[in-house]
Motif scaffolding. Structure first.
Motif, PDB file in Angstrom:
ATOM      1  N   ILE A   7       0.875  -1.155   0.000  1.00  0.00           N
ATOM      2  CA  ILE A   7       0.000   0.000   0.000  1.00  0.00           C
ATOM      3  C   ILE A   7       0.913   1.205   0.000  1.00  0.00           C
ATOM      4  O   ILE A   7       1.497   1.554   1.013  1.00  0.00           O
ATOM      5  N   THR A   9       2.446   5.141  -0.500  1.00  0.00           N
ATOM      6  CA  THR A   9       2.052   6.400   0.101  1.00  0.00           C
ATOM      7  C   THR A   9       1.238   7.259  -0.853  1.00  0.00           C
ATOM      8  O   THR A   9       0.550   8.175  -0.429  1.00  0.00           O
ATOM      9  N   LEU A  11      -1.347   6.346  -2.282  1.00  0.00           N
ATOM     10  CA  LEU A  11      -2.665   5.725  -2.265  1.00  0.00           C
ATOM     11  C   LEU A  11      -2.879   4.801  -3.459  1.00  0.00           C
ATOM     12  O   LEU A  11      -3.974   4.685  -3.990  1.00  0.00           O
ATOM     13  N   SER A  38      -4.394  -5.319   4.114  1.00  0.00           N
ATOM     14  CA  SER A  38      -4.743  -4.438   5.232  1.00  0.00           C
ATOM     15  C   SER A  38      -3.617  -4.381   6.246  1.00  0.00           C
ATOM     16  O   SER A  38      -3.051  -5.412   6.625  1.00  0.00           O
ATOM     17  N   ALA A  56      -5.225   0.764   7.208  1.00  0.00           N
ATOM     18  CA  ALA A  56      -5.085   1.008   5.775  1.00  0.00           C
ATOM     19  C   ALA A  56      -5.599  -0.251   5.093  1.00  0.00           C
ATOM     20  O   ALA A  56      -5.105  -1.351   5.347  1.00  0.00           O
ATOM     21  N   ASP A  58      -7.225  -2.119   1.488  1.00  0.00           N
ATOM     22  CA  ASP A  58      -7.499  -2.143   0.058  1.00  0.00           C
ATOM     23  C   ASP A  58      -8.342  -3.380  -0.228  1.00  0.00           C
ATOM     24  O   ASP A  58      -7.817  -4.421  -0.624  1.00  0.00           O
ATOM     25  N   PRO A  67      -6.726   2.414  -1.907  1.00  0.00           N
ATOM     26  CA  PRO A  67      -6.884   2.006  -0.510  1.00  0.00           C
ATOM     27  C   PRO A  67      -7.552   3.098   0.318  1.00  0.00           C
ATOM     28  O   PRO A  67      -7.495   4.286   0.000  1.00  0.00           O
ATOM     29  N   ILE A  69      -7.340   4.815   3.924  1.00  0.00           N
ATOM     30  CA  ILE A  69      -6.339   4.952   4.975  1.00  0.00           C
ATOM     31  C   ILE A  69      -6.866   5.896   6.048  1.00  0.00           C
ATOM     32  O   ILE A  69      -7.194   7.053   5.763  1.00  0.00           O
ATOM     33  N   VAL A 197       2.772   1.888   4.072  1.00  0.00           N
ATOM     34  CA  VAL A 197       1.612   2.772   4.046  1.00  0.00           C
ATOM     35  C   VAL A 197       1.922   4.024   4.851  1.00  0.00           C
ATOM     36  O   VAL A 197       2.643   3.972   5.853  1.00  0.00           O
ATOM     37  N   PHE A 199       0.228   6.967   7.082  1.00  0.00           N
ATOM     38  CA  PHE A 199      -0.936   7.413   7.832  1.00  0.00           C
ATOM     39  C   PHE A 199      -0.761   8.884   8.219  1.00  0.00           C
ATOM     40  O   PHE A 199       0.260   9.246   8.833  1.00  0.00           O
TER      41      PHE A 199
END
Length: 204
Positions: A7, A9, A11, A38, A56, A58, A67, A69, A197, A199
């Motif tokens: 996942i 950054t 998105l 996830s 996060a 998808d 995804p 987030i 990912v 956040f």
């Protein structure tokens, strides 16, 4: 693990070659595949109380919709942080966390981004102060269990699960990897990212 999903950054969801399973004779089983859709962060107050969970996710896997987030929204304080991984393309969802833990000698999580200070990130005054709270059989950090001291502020938290298999029989997961990431970024260490990912963080 093999062909885990990242996942990213931006998105988007990207497929990357990742972990292989070896049997007792050292043969790699290329047909054994795991997928991460996830990434789940569970912040539990150190003083006690219910966990606050951020994800996060998808749900349609690689491609398709972007995804979803969550923003990390917390009150100041001290927390334990548990990180877990699931494949929600399976019914019921498949928990990938145990597999990461079983292969902890070849995996480490790194916590970077403007919203965190700690072993892998040099951002004094960031809202999240990270420390590892688990180790593998060699005494090196894993990152499935952590502590976070939280103060008012904003930024972002990038969580990266890195696969670090031996190269030419030489171990690549060593004790100072987080310091190397702090100095040079993830490009300064070996291995590949199984999941990553970003956040958003808002502590108020």
């Amino acid at each position: 693990m093999k062909n885990l999903l990242t996942i990213a950054t931006a998105l988007t969801l990207l497929a990357l070659p990742a972990c292989g399973h070896d049997d007792d004779e050292g043969h790699d089983h290329g047909d054994e595949n795991e997928v991460i859709t996830s990434v789940i962060l569970s912040f539990t107050p150190a003083a006690g109380g219910a966990a606050t969970v951020f994800e996060a996710d998808d749900p349609d896997g690689d491609g398709g919709d972007a995804p979803i987030i969550d923003d990390i929204v917390l009150a100041p304080g001290s927390y334990t942080l548990a990180v877990s991984f699931e494949n929600r393309l399976e019914d019921p969802p498949e928990d990938i966390t145990e597999e990461v833990d079983d292969e902890s000698d070849e995996h480490q999580l790194f916590f970077t981004g403007s919203g965190v200070n700690g072993p892998a990130a040099d951002n004094a005054g960031a809202p999240l102060e990270h420390a590892y709270a688990d180790t593998d059989g060699d005494g090196n950090p894993i990152g499935l269990a952590n502590t976070m001291d939280v103060v008012v502020g904003t930024g972002d938290l990038i969580v990266t699960l890195r696969h670090l298999p031996p190269v030419n029989d030489a171990v690549t997961k060593v004790s100072d990897l987080a310091a190397q990431v702090k100095a040079s970024g993830l490009g300064g260490i070996g291995g590949t990212s199984d999941a990553q990912v970003m956040f958003p963080v808002n502590v108020q």
